[in-house]
Design a protein around this motif. Sequence first.
Motif, PDB file in Angstrom:
ATOM      1  N   LEU A 162      39.326-144.327  33.777  1.00 37.17           N
ATOM      2  CA  LEU A 162      39.430-145.513  32.935  1.00 37.17           C
ATOM      3  C   LEU A 162      40.788-145.577  32.243  1.00 37.17           C
ATOM      4  O   LEU A 162      41.374-144.543  31.914  1.00 37.17           O
ATOM      5  N   LYS A 163      41.251-146.795  32.013  1.00 36.96           N
ATOM      6  CA  LYS A 163      42.492-147.000  31.278  1.00 36.96           C
ATOM      7  C   LYS A 163      42.177-147.914  30.089  1.00 36.96           C
ATOM      8  O   LYS A 163      42.419-149.123  30.150  1.00 36.96           O
ATOM      9  N   PRO A 164      41.625-147.354  29.025  1.00 39.56           N
ATOM     10  CA  PRO A 164      41.204-148.182  27.886  1.00 39.56           C
ATOM     11  C   PRO A 164      42.375-148.841  27.181  1.00 39.56           C
ATOM     12  O   PRO A 164      43.456-148.259  27.058  1.00 39.56           O
ATOM     13  N   THR A 165      42.138-150.065  26.709  1.00 37.66           N
ATOM     14  CA  THR A 165      43.167-150.785  25.960  1.00 37.66           C
ATOM     15  C   THR A 165      43.292-150.224  24.543  1.00 37.66           C
ATOM     16  O   THR A 165      44.392-149.987  24.051  1.00 37.66           O
TER      17      THR A 165
ATOM     18  N   LYS B 293      49.283-145.902  27.799  1.00 36.45           N
ATOM     19  CA  LYS B 293      49.288-147.359  27.745  1.00 36.45           C
ATOM     20  C   LYS B 293      48.213-147.900  26.798  1.00 36.45           C
ATOM     21  O   LYS B 293      47.983-149.111  26.744  1.00 36.45           O
ATOM     22  N   SER B 294      47.561-147.018  26.067  1.00 40.98           N
ATOM     23  CA  SER B 294      46.489-147.412  25.155  1.00 40.98           C
ATOM     24  C   SER B 294      47.018-147.534  23.729  1.00 40.98           C
ATOM     25  O   SER B 294      47.961-146.833  23.342  1.00 40.98           O
ATOM     26  N   GLN B 295      46.382-148.398  22.961  1.00 39.15           N
ATOM     27  CA  GLN B 295      46.622-148.434  21.523  1.00 39.15           C
ATOM     28  C   GLN B 295      45.689-147.416  20.895  1.00 39.15           C
ATOM     29  O   GLN B 295      44.466-147.568  20.945  1.00 39.15           O
ATOM     30  N   VAL B 296      46.240-146.359  20.325  1.00 43.07           N
ATOM     31  CA  VAL B 296      45.453-145.276  19.742  1.00 43.07           C
ATOM     32  C   VAL B 296      45.395-145.482  18.235  1.00 43.07           C
ATOM     33  O   VAL B 296      46.439-145.615  17.568  1.00 43.07           O
TER      34      VAL B 296
END
Length: 215
Positions: free
Chosen positions: A132-135, A159-162
Motif C-alpha cells: 500500500l502507498k497511503p496518502t 510519498k505519504s503525509q506523516v
Amino acid sequence: MVQKELQFQAKHTFSLSHASTGDENTIWIVFHGYGQLPKFFLRKFNSFFEEKTLIVAPEGLNHFYLEGFSGRVGANWMTKHEREIDITNSNAYLNAMMKELLNKYKKIPEINVLGFSQGAATMSRWICQSNLKPTKVVFWAGAPAYDLDTAIMVERLNKSQVILALGDNDPFLQSQIYSQVENRLSEAGFANFKELRYSGGHEIDSGLLKEIFLM
C-alpha cells in the motif's frame, strides 16, 4: 517440554462505516488502542460517514475482560507473550481484509491510515510489509513499532503525509517513552511530516480529527 507452532484457517471480524459499494474515492483504515473494540472506536469518526468515504476499523486478534472475569470486553493487538506470532497473525489478517475490500474497486481509491495508541505500532508494522502507498499516515498518541528499521519506514512512506497527533494533557506525554516517540518521528527525515497538538488527553480530539480529514 516441547512447544510447536501450528497453522490453521481462522475467522475474524472488522467494522465499517457502511457496506462498501466499490464507488468510494477514499478509504480510511483506523486502528483502535488497547482495550477498545472497533464498533465503538468507529463512533469517533461518525462525522465523516458519507458515501464517498469508507472508514474501516480492524480488530485486535486478542480479547479479554476489561475488569475481572465478566462484563465489558476489549481487544489488543499483542502482548510480550508470543509477540512474533501475534505480529505475523495480525499482518496476515490485515492483508486478507484489504484484499477483500479492494476486490470491489476497478480503480484503487486514496487510502489513509490512522493508528491510535497501541494501534499505531500495529499500523506501522503492517504498512512496512504491505504494498500500500497511503496518502496520510497518522500516529495518534502512539508510536511506530520500536523494532522497525527507521530507514525502511521512511522509504515506505516517502510519498505519504506523516502526522503525529499529541494531546497537551495526555499523561503519556510526560513519559520518557513518549519523548522517544516524538523524537523518532520528528527526526526520522520524512519528506512530509507534521506534528499537531490539541488541548486534550489520551483520546481522539474531534476538532483535530476534522482538520486532518480535510487536509
